[in-house]
Design an enzyme around this catalytic site. Sequence first.
Site, PDB file in Angstrom:
ATOM      1  N   GLU A  75      -8.197  17.138  -7.573  1.00 39.83           N
ATOM      2  CA  GLU A  75      -7.334  17.993  -6.745  1.00 39.83           C
ATOM      3  C   GLU A  75      -5.987  18.038  -7.446  1.00 39.83           C
ATOM      4  O   GLU A  75      -5.215  17.086  -7.372  1.00 39.83           O
ATOM      5  CB  GLU A  75      -7.171  17.387  -5.336  1.00 39.83           C
ATOM      6  CG  GLU A  75      -8.442  17.276  -4.530  1.00 39.83           C
ATOM      7  CD  GLU A  75      -8.905  18.621  -3.973  1.00 39.83           C
ATOM      8  OE1 GLU A  75      -8.208  19.639  -4.175  1.00 39.83           O
ATOM      9  OE2 GLU A  75      -9.966  18.637  -3.352  1.00 39.83           O
TER      10      GLU A  75
ATOM     11  N   CYS B 203       1.501  20.917  -2.854  1.00 44.26           N
ATOM     12  CA  CYS B 203       0.554  21.490  -3.819  1.00 44.26           C
ATOM     13  C   CYS B 203       0.141  22.885  -3.409  1.00 44.26           C
ATOM     14  O   CYS B 203      -0.010  23.770  -4.246  1.00 44.26           O
ATOM     15  CB  CYS B 203      -0.670  20.587  -3.969  1.00 44.26           C
ATOM     16  SG  CYS B 203      -1.491  20.236  -2.415  1.00 44.26           S
TER      17      CYS B 203
HETATM   18  P1  NDP Z   1       0.932  12.588 -10.905  1.00 45.94           P
HETATM   19  O1  NDP Z   1      -0.139  13.301 -11.639  1.00 45.94           O
HETATM   20  O2  NDP Z   1       2.155  12.205 -11.635  1.00 45.94           O
HETATM   21  O3  NDP Z   1       0.368  11.258 -10.242  1.00 45.94           O
HETATM   22  C1  NDP Z   1      -0.737  11.270  -9.367  1.00 45.94           C
HETATM   23  C2  NDP Z   1      -1.316   9.860  -9.263  1.00 45.94           C
HETATM   24  O4  NDP Z   1      -1.932   9.518 -10.511  1.00 45.94           O
HETATM   25  C3  NDP Z   1      -0.268   8.800  -8.994  1.00 45.94           C
HETATM   26  O5  NDP Z   1      -0.806   7.802  -8.139  1.00 45.94           O
HETATM   27  C4  NDP Z   1      -0.014   8.245 -10.375  1.00 45.94           C
HETATM   28  O6  NDP Z   1       0.491   6.943 -10.354  1.00 45.94           O
HETATM   29  C5  NDP Z   1      -1.408   8.266 -10.966  1.00 45.94           C
HETATM   30  N1  NDP Z   1      -1.461   8.222 -12.425  1.00 45.94           N
HETATM   31  C6  NDP Z   1      -0.468   8.466 -13.320  1.00 45.94           C
HETATM   32  N2  NDP Z   1      -0.932   8.330 -14.593  1.00 45.94           N
HETATM   33  C7  NDP Z   1      -2.245   7.999 -14.492  1.00 45.94           C
HETATM   34  C8  NDP Z   1      -3.274   7.737 -15.445  1.00 45.94           C
HETATM   35  N3  NDP Z   1      -3.056   7.819 -16.761  1.00 45.94           N
HETATM   36  N4  NDP Z   1      -4.500   7.429 -14.994  1.00 45.94           N
HETATM   37  C9  NDP Z   1      -4.759   7.385 -13.665  1.00 45.94           C
HETATM   38  N5  NDP Z   1      -3.825   7.612 -12.713  1.00 45.94           N
HETATM   39  C10 NDP Z   1      -2.572   7.921 -13.121  1.00 45.94           C
HETATM   40  O7  NDP Z   1       1.258  13.534  -9.651  1.00 45.94           O
HETATM   41  P2  NDP Z   1       2.375  13.327  -8.566  1.00 45.94           P
HETATM   42  O8  NDP Z   1       2.210  12.024  -7.890  1.00 45.94           O
HETATM   43  O9  NDP Z   1       3.701  13.675  -9.174  1.00 45.94           O
HETATM   44  O10 NDP Z   1       1.972  14.443  -7.489  1.00 45.94           O
HETATM   45  C11 NDP Z   1       2.380  15.759  -7.582  1.00 45.94           C
HETATM   46  C12 NDP Z   1       1.256  16.628  -8.111  1.00 45.94           C
HETATM   47  O11 NDP Z   1       0.127  16.474  -7.250  1.00 45.94           O
HETATM   48  C13 NDP Z   1       1.586  18.097  -8.081  1.00 45.94           C
HETATM   49  O12 NDP Z   1       1.125  18.701  -9.271  1.00 45.94           O
HETATM   50  C14 NDP Z   1       0.804  18.611  -6.883  1.00 45.94           C
HETATM   51  O13 NDP Z   1       0.497  19.979  -6.953  1.00 45.94           O
HETATM   52  C15 NDP Z   1      -0.403  17.750  -6.921  1.00 45.94           C
HETATM   53  N6  NDP Z   1      -1.043  17.688  -5.628  1.00 45.94           N
HETATM   54  C16 NDP Z   1      -2.250  18.299  -5.469  1.00 45.94           C
HETATM   55  C17 NDP Z   1      -2.863  18.323  -4.232  1.00 45.94           C
HETATM   56  C18 NDP Z   1      -4.200  18.944  -4.058  1.00 45.94           C
HETATM   57  O14 NDP Z   1      -4.828  18.664  -3.052  1.00 45.94           O
HETATM   58  N7  NDP Z   1      -4.688  19.768  -4.966  1.00 45.94           N
HETATM   59  C19 NDP Z   1      -2.225  17.718  -3.048  1.00 45.94           C
HETATM   60  C20 NDP Z   1      -0.976  17.087  -3.335  1.00 45.94           C
HETATM   61  C21 NDP Z   1      -0.422  17.081  -4.587  1.00 45.94           C
HETATM   62  P3  NDP Z   1       2.082   6.721 -10.359  1.00 45.94           P
HETATM   63  O15 NDP Z   1       2.656   7.536  -9.244  1.00 45.94           O
HETATM   64  O16 NDP Z   1       2.160   5.264 -10.084  1.00 45.94           O
HETATM   65  O17 NDP Z   1       2.565   7.149 -11.708  1.00 45.94           O
END
Ligand code: NDP
Length: 503
Positions: free
Chosen positions: A247, A281
């Site tokens: 997602e 999102c």
């Molecule tokens: P990120 O991609 O930065 O992070 C998402 C999650 O992935 C966090 O828990 C993060 O940890 C973790 N993460 C980071 N690096 C890795 C890795 N290499 N391997 C595995 N996990 C990792 O997104 P954001 O948290 O900034 O969220 C915003 C984004 O999410 C926007 O693009 C938004 O559109 C999308 N989104 C999509 C939704 C949907 O349903 N389609 C709903 C809500 C948001 P950490 O935070 O600790 O770095």
Amino acid sequence: MRMTATHAPGVPVVEDGHLVSSNPATGEQIGRFPASGESDVADAVRRARQAAAWWAALGFAGRRERLLRWRAALANRLEELAELMHREGGKPVAEAIVEAAGAIDHIAWAAKHARSVLGPRRVRSSLMQIEYASRLEYLPYGVVGVIGPWNYPVLTPIGSIGYALAAGNAVVFKPSEYTPAIGAWLVDRFVEVVPEQPVLQAVFGTGDVGAALCRSGVNKLAFTGSTATGKKVMAACAETLTPVLAECGGKDAMIVDADADLDGAVAAAVWGGMTNAGQTCVGIERVYVADAVYDAFLGRLVERAARLTVGIEDGADFGPITMPGQIDTIRRHIADALERGGRAALGGPDAVQPPYVRPTILVDVPEDAAAVREETFGPTLTVTRVADADEGVRLANASRYGLGGAVFSRSRGVALARQLRSGMTAVNSAISFAGMPGLPFGGVGDSGFGRIHGADGLREFARPKAITKRRMRSLLPALSFDRTPKQVAQIARAVRLLHGRPR
Ligand code: NDP
């Protein structure tokens, strides 16, 4: 990720082996959790595997009862949860209540519908193999890893966790480093109502912990976050052929047709674009307005958006930008739009006042500008004049993303909605599909694949198991070396009889 004790408000740090979160506006420390290492993640998954067997053996009725208790625990402490969401993520309490209410509704729906969607059923057998009875059921994967974002720290992870649990899986959840206290609070409430086994656990830390979860041997990984991280998650999961639900980000558009209810469209564009400071999102980021109503729409939109209040205090319409680093992206998109001939009908560069960004409406922005093509994730809208709704659909679809979207039209709402290349579309509203538990939620293209919510969301966390059982002797034993040439000729005749006619 910073590793020091003195840090900007909202930037999480690791101190003495603990992940520390803080309020993005005030810097107030909110949560402090032991940061997991790779071996902690492996231990959590090992414990979850045992718990998964216990949880699966409870059956649909046992899980339903416990999940409904969890949803009641959340519902009865809704204000406490909303206050925590306000303090850790910065969103207003009112918006937090609306978000959490949606999540609670999803848990209830998943709990109540799991049996009818996933339970065993008979399937009609083919005439060619009429001697076999057919059965289908959906079995849990085992342990599901859930990685969540910070922007909707309750609704988004529960969209995976609630459905994965209802389908019979144990879950190891890695909340965003920006919102660990909210993730812990949700897990604690679950543990209170299901104390017997660690069916739902949280692991805390930075992206590395998410990466470790991908490699930990979970049976499925549900990721919600940016498209860039989604690709990394998929690459890590590919090493072990772990299935992924992705997602990812969006760049949702709203189409305003010439016969639209303009007041309704203005209200939906302002809320859909600026709720949660635009950090949504499925937030509206682009609006395409039919020429006939463009001037009237824009005038009312600017007037309404100008009245929004921004701040951390009670009653503000939206709060700070949760992730300080995002402010640079928002600033860049506004500057690029203006450099390329766009105009700020409201806000503009001066609207960026960290940690806040005030409402900004950009017009005359070329379609190849960053503000039209890339996810901005701020309280900004581009508003573009189009000849008619069909041109709006064409421009809306020229995006690599395809998550949600909206259409305002009195005569052609559903027809236009169908034409939008996205997973969900709201007609005469914005984002209304997200809280509808019976409807699937997910995107196409760079917005990802797979679905949470609804029957598809339950099936996403289960594997179909097909069973055939012989119920009588075979008249035409096709599946045996014992068949005779005469029987093979009879099989060929039967095929012509059944399938030889063109209709
Ligand atoms: P990120 O991609 O930065 O992070 C998402 C999650 O992935 C966090 O828990 C993060 O940890 C973790 N993460 C980071 N690096 C890795 C890795 N290499 N391997 C595995 N996990 C990792 O997104 P954001 O948290 O900034 O969220 C915003 C984004 O999410 C926007 O693009 C938004 O559109 C999308 N989104 C999509 C939704 C949907 O349903 N389609 C709903 C809500 C948001 P950490 O935070 O600790 O770095």
